[in-house]
Design an enzyme around this catalytic site. Structure first.
Site, mmCIF file in Angstrom:
data_model
loop_
_atom_site.group_PDB
_atom_site.id
_atom_site.type_symbol
_atom_site.label_atom_id
_atom_site.label_comp_id
_atom_site.label_asym_id
_atom_site.label_seq_id
_atom_site.Cartn_x
_atom_site.Cartn_y
_atom_site.Cartn_z
ATOM 1 N N LYS A 158 70.618 10.686 85.520
ATOM 2 C CA LYS A 158 69.210 11.041 85.440
ATOM 3 C C LYS A 158 69.164 12.202 84.450
ATOM 4 C CE LYS A 158 65.270 11.866 88.471
ATOM 5 N NZ LYS A 158 64.334 10.984 87.767
HETATM 6 N N1 PMP Z 1 64.205 4.615 87.552
HETATM 7 C C1 PMP Z 1 63.870 5.701 86.858
HETATM 8 C C2 PMP Z 1 63.879 5.644 85.383
HETATM 9 C C3 PMP Z 1 63.498 6.878 87.519
HETATM 10 O O1 PMP Z 1 63.143 7.963 86.831
HETATM 11 C C4 PMP Z 1 63.476 6.900 88.923
HETATM 12 C C5 PMP Z 1 63.061 8.151 89.644
HETATM 13 N N2 PMP Z 1 64.160 9.013 89.873
HETATM 14 C C6 PMP Z 1 63.849 5.731 89.611
HETATM 15 C C7 PMP Z 1 64.207 4.612 88.891
HETATM 16 C C8 PMP Z 1 63.883 5.697 91.107
HETATM 17 O O2 PMP Z 1 64.920 6.499 91.588
HETATM 18 P P1 PMP Z 1 64.832 7.228 92.998
HETATM 19 O O3 PMP Z 1 64.470 6.156 93.975
HETATM 20 O O4 PMP Z 1 66.179 7.764 93.232
HETATM 21 O O5 PMP Z 1 63.788 8.255 92.897
#
Ligand code: PMP
Length: 305
Positions: A158
């Site tokens: 991320k």
């Molecule tokens: N894809 C992207 C590109 C994101 O930014 C997020 C948000 N973090 C997610 C998927 C979903 O991830 P999470 O469920 O861990 O928030």
């Protein structure tokens, strides 16, 4: 957002919210090499609880490891600091943003004297796409921008810079009158939303794209587990955009987006054009889970008080 009361954990100390500043020559601001997390804290009848804190911290450390950023703190310190941010700001519920970035110790790609700085902020925050979206679903547009190639960006991170691609897709979708973007991978298969993973329901089964260029979402993992426990078959496979057009139901998952129904893609109505029964069931299980109204998975909740 910068002008408010409260405290932010910054490099090991709690600092007043307005004083948690960085220099304009902050390296990450120029080149995008940094990592962050998005975490939610929910109200439960035992006070605020952070949802899957350990998993978010683990992903933060993995993101930093992939990018070769040396983390100046260990996981226990970051977990404790995150809990303290919620407590010190008196939050009952909200959003938590840890970020690790290179400072202004040097500039240029070759700077070799950089330090990794860590900040954690937490504030009150409601539904990311609005309550209407959660209740009635959203309209989505397939982006003209392709999702990252796995050897161009590091898709298991991320990372700050990864979000240029998300912003381009989202700005395009919004400019075209839609609520959110759906990005396709370099081979043209469905990857994810600008900040969400995506799921389909077809013939009673649940489908989601394999993780290649999509982020390994913690809400995705949660929904897969909860759906299987509810008796659904969940299949990870390559999905085409036209499979979404003819799906019975579709929805996005994410910490911010939670479980958001998709009612339309590219002007094609999905199913009945309103949240379907499987989506509504999973939404309700998810909200019960995060608010501590179920007995299952107590390990997912970190109580703050
Ligand atoms: N894809 C992207 C590109 C994101 O930014 C997020 C948000 N973090 C997610 C998927 C979903 O991830 P999470 O469920 O861990 O928030």
């Amino acid at each position: 957002l910068a002008e408010r009361d409260g405290v932010i954990w910054f490099d090991g100390e709690m600092v007043p919210w307005r004083e948690a500043r960085v220099h304009v020559l902050t390296h990450t601001l120029h080149y995008g090499l940094g990592v962050f997390e998005g975490i939610r804290v929910y109200a439960t009848d035992r006070g605020p609880a952070i949802f899957r804190l350990r998993e978010h911290t683990e992903r933060l450390f993995n993101s930093a490891h992939i990018l070769g950023m040396p983390m100046p703190y260990d996981r226990d310190t970051i977990n404790a600091a995150t809990i303290e941010c919620v407590r010190a700001n008196g939050l009952e519920s909200g959003y938590i943003r840890p970020i690790c970035f290179y400072g202004a110790e040097g500039l240029g790609l070759r700077a070799d004297n950089l330090r990794v700085h860590v900040a954690i902020a937490a504030w009150s925050w409601g539904a990311y796409l609005g309550d209407e979206a959660i209740r009635h679903g959203i309209r989505v547009k397939t982006a003209s921008f392709t999702r990252h190639h796995v050897n161009i960006a590091m898709c298991r991170t991320k990372a700050v810079g990864n979000y240029i691609n998300s912003m381009l897709a989202l700005q395009e979708a919004i400019a075209c009158g839609y609520d959110e973007a759906l990005l396709l991978d370099v081979d043209g298969f469905v990857a994810e939303g600008s900040g969400e993973n995506v799921f389909l329901v077809h013939g009673g089964r649940i489908y989601t794209p394999e993780l290649t260029s999509a982020l390994n979402g913690i809400t995705r993992q949660t929904v897969i587990t909860l759906a299987r426990e509810a008796g659904y078959e969940v299949i990870e496979k390559r999905i085409t955009r036209d499979e979404v057009y003819i799906a019975d139901e579709a929805f996005f998952t994410g910490t911010a987006a939670e479980v958001t129904p998709i009612r339309e893609l590219d002007g094609r109505t999905i199913g009945e054009g309103r949240p379907g029964p499987v989506t509504r069931q999973l939404q309700s299980i998810y909200f019960d889970q995060v608010h501590g109204r179920r007995n299952t998975h107590p390990e997912w909740l970190t109580h703050v008080r």
